[in-house]
Motif scaffolding. Structure first.
Motif, short mmCIF file in Angstrom:
data_model
loop_
_atom_site.label_atom_id
_atom_site.label_comp_id
_atom_site.label_asym_id
_atom_site.label_seq_id
_atom_site.Cartn_x
_atom_site.Cartn_y
_atom_site.Cartn_z
N ASN A 152 0.83 -1.21 0.00
CA ASN A 152 0.00 0.00 0.00
C ASN A 152 0.87 1.26 0.00
OD1 ASN A 152 -2.59 -1.05 -0.18
ND2 ASN A 152 -2.70 -1.45 2.01
N ARG A 153 1.98 1.25 0.72
CA ARG A 153 2.89 2.39 0.72
C ARG A 153 3.46 2.62 -0.68
NH1 ARG A 153 7.41 1.96 5.13
NH2 ARG A 153 7.80 4.06 4.39
N ALA A 154 3.90 1.54 -1.31
CA ALA A 154 4.45 1.65 -2.66
C ALA A 154 3.38 2.13 -3.65
CB ALA A 154 5.02 0.30 -3.09
N ASP A 155 2.15 1.64 -3.48
CA ASP A 155 1.05 2.04 -4.36
C ASP A 155 0.75 3.53 -4.22
OD1 ASP A 155 -1.13 1.76 -6.14
OD2 ASP A 155 -2.50 1.55 -4.44
N ALA A 156 0.69 4.02 -2.99
CA ALA A 156 0.39 5.44 -2.76
C ALA A 156 1.50 6.32 -3.32
CB ALA A 156 0.20 5.70 -1.27
N LEU A 157 2.76 5.94 -3.08
CA LEU A 157 3.88 6.73 -3.58
C LEU A 157 3.92 6.72 -5.11
CD1 LEU A 157 6.34 8.38 -2.77
CD2 LEU A 157 7.67 6.28 -2.81
N GLU A 158 3.63 5.58 -5.70
CA GLU A 158 3.63 5.49 -7.17
C GLU A 158 2.52 6.36 -7.77
OE1 GLU A 158 3.50 1.86 -10.32
OE2 GLU A 158 4.66 1.62 -8.48
N ARG A 159 1.36 6.40 -7.13
CA ARG A 159 0.26 7.24 -7.62
C ARG A 159 0.62 8.71 -7.52
NH1 ARG A 159 -4.35 4.31 -4.34
NH2 ARG A 159 -5.29 6.36 -4.34
N LEU A 160 1.31 9.12 -6.45
CA LEU A 160 1.75 10.51 -6.32
C LEU A 160 2.77 10.85 -7.40
CD1 LEU A 160 1.88 13.21 -4.74
CD2 LEU A 160 3.76 12.20 -3.45
N ILE A 161 3.74 9.98 -7.61
CA ILE A 161 4.78 10.22 -8.60
C ILE A 161 4.17 10.32 -10.00
CG2 ILE A 161 6.77 9.16 -9.74
CD1 ILE A 161 7.64 8.18 -6.95
N GLU A 162 3.20 9.45 -10.31
CA GLU A 162 2.55 9.48 -11.62
C GLU A 162 1.79 10.79 -11.82
OE1 GLU A 162 1.76 8.44 -15.37
OE2 GLU A 162 3.11 7.42 -14.00
N LEU A 163 1.14 11.26 -10.76
CA LEU A 163 0.41 12.53 -10.82
C LEU A 163 1.38 13.68 -11.10
CD1 LEU A 163 -2.61 13.10 -10.39
CD2 LEU A 163 -2.06 13.77 -8.07
N ILE A 164 2.53 13.68 -10.45
CA ILE A 164 3.53 14.74 -10.65
C ILE A 164 4.12 14.65 -12.06
CG2 ILE A 164 5.74 15.68 -9.87
CD1 ILE A 164 4.96 14.75 -7.04
N ARG A 165 4.34 13.43 -12.55
CA ARG A 165 4.88 13.27 -13.91
C ARG A 165 3.92 13.83 -14.95
NH1 ARG A 165 7.22 7.41 -13.03
NH2 ARG A 165 9.31 8.00 -12.36
N ILE A 166 2.64 13.58 -14.77
CA ILE A 166 1.64 14.09 -15.72
C ILE A 166 1.63 15.61 -15.68
CG2 ILE A 166 -0.84 14.22 -16.19
CD1 ILE A 166 -1.01 11.31 -15.17
N ALA A 167 1.74 16.19 -14.46
CA ALA A 167 1.75 17.65 -14.33
C ALA A 167 3.02 18.26 -14.90
CB ALA A 167 1.59 18.04 -12.87
N ALA A 168 4.13 17.51 -14.83
CA ALA A 168 5.41 18.04 -15.30
C ALA A 168 5.56 17.93 -16.81
CB ALA A 168 6.56 17.31 -14.63
N ALA A 169 4.76 17.10 -17.45
CA ALA A 169 4.85 16.94 -18.90
C ALA A 169 4.41 18.24 -19.58
CB ALA A 169 3.97 15.78 -19.36
N ALA A 170 5.02 18.52 -20.70
CA ALA A 170 4.70 19.74 -21.43
C ALA A 170 3.27 19.66 -21.95
CB ALA A 170 5.66 19.94 -22.59
N PRO A 171 2.50 20.72 -21.84
CA PRO A 171 1.13 20.68 -22.35
C PRO A 171 1.14 20.57 -23.87
CG PRO A 171 1.69 22.91 -21.64
CD PRO A 171 2.84 22.01 -21.23
N PRO A 172 0.12 19.94 -24.44
CA PRO A 172 0.10 19.81 -25.90
C PRO A 172 -0.06 21.17 -26.57
CG PRO A 172 -1.99 19.10 -24.96
CD PRO A 172 -1.05 19.35 -23.82
N PRO A 173 0.45 21.32 -27.79
CA PRO A 173 0.33 22.62 -28.47
C PRO A 173 -1.14 22.92 -28.75
CG PRO A 173 1.17 20.96 -29.98
CD PRO A 173 1.15 20.34 -28.62
#
Length: 144
Positions: free
Chosen positions: A84-105
Motif C-alpha cells: 500500500n505504501r508503494a502504491d500510494a507513492l507510485e500514484r503521487l509520482i505518476e500525478l507529478i509526472r503528468i503535471a510536469a509533462a509539457a502541455p500539448p500545443p
C-alpha cells in the motif's frame, strides 16, 4: 531523494505517511493490522517543484487537494502495508509526472477545402435525387 523526472526530485521529508486499519473483507488480518496508508504531500510548501508544475498539479489533484494545499492519497488495495505504501507513492509520482509533462500545443483552426465542400454538396444532391425518386409517380403523365 525520490526521482520523479530528470529535472524533479522530491525529498523524503516532504512526504508524510499515516497508517490505519483497512476496511472491507479480510477476516482477522483487517482487524489487527494497520495496512491502509494515507500519504500527505504539501504541494504549496514544496521547494522542489516549479510554479507551473504546482499549478497544473493542483488542477489534476482535484478533490485530493485540501484547502491548505496538501495532496492526500489513500491506498488500501493490498493486504500488506508495504504494498500500500508503494502504491500510494507510485500514484503521487505518476500525478507529478503528468503535471510536469509539457502541455500539448494549441489546436489550429482549419477551414474545409473547396474540393471537400463541393464533394459534400454533390453527395447531398445525389441523396436528394434518390429520395425524390422514391415518391409517388406524377399523375399528370399517366392521364394523357
Amino acid at each position: 531523494m525520490i526521482r520523479v523526472t530528470e529535472a524533479i526530485a522530491l525529498d523524503d521529508s516532504e512526504i508524510v505517511e499515516e497508517f490505519a486499519r483497512s476496511s472491507g473483507p479480510g477476516g482477522q488480518n483487517v482487524q489487527k493490522v494497520e495496512t491502509a496508508v494515507r500519504l500527505r504531500f504539501d504541494l504549496r510548501g514544496s521547494p522542489n517543484l516549479p510554479e507551473p508544475v504546482k499549478a497544473r498539479l493542483a488542477r489534476l489533484a482535484g478533490r485530493r487537494l485540501t484547502k491548505e494545499g496538501v495532496i492526500l492519497i489513500e491506498a488500501r488495495r493490498h493486504r500488506t502495508q508495504e504494498r500500500n505504501r508503494a502504491d500510494a507513492l507510485e500514484r503521487l509520482i505518476e500525478l507529478i509526472r503528468i503535471a510536469a509533462a509539457a502541455p500539448p500545443p494549441p489546436r489550429k483552426k482549419t477551414k474545409p477545402t473547396l474540393g471537400s465542400k463541393l464533394r459534400r454538396l454533390a453527395g447531398k444532391k445525389q441523396r436528394g435525387e434518390t429520395k425524390t425518386m422514391r415518391g409517388r409517380p406524377n399523375r399528370d403523365l399517366r392521364d394523357t
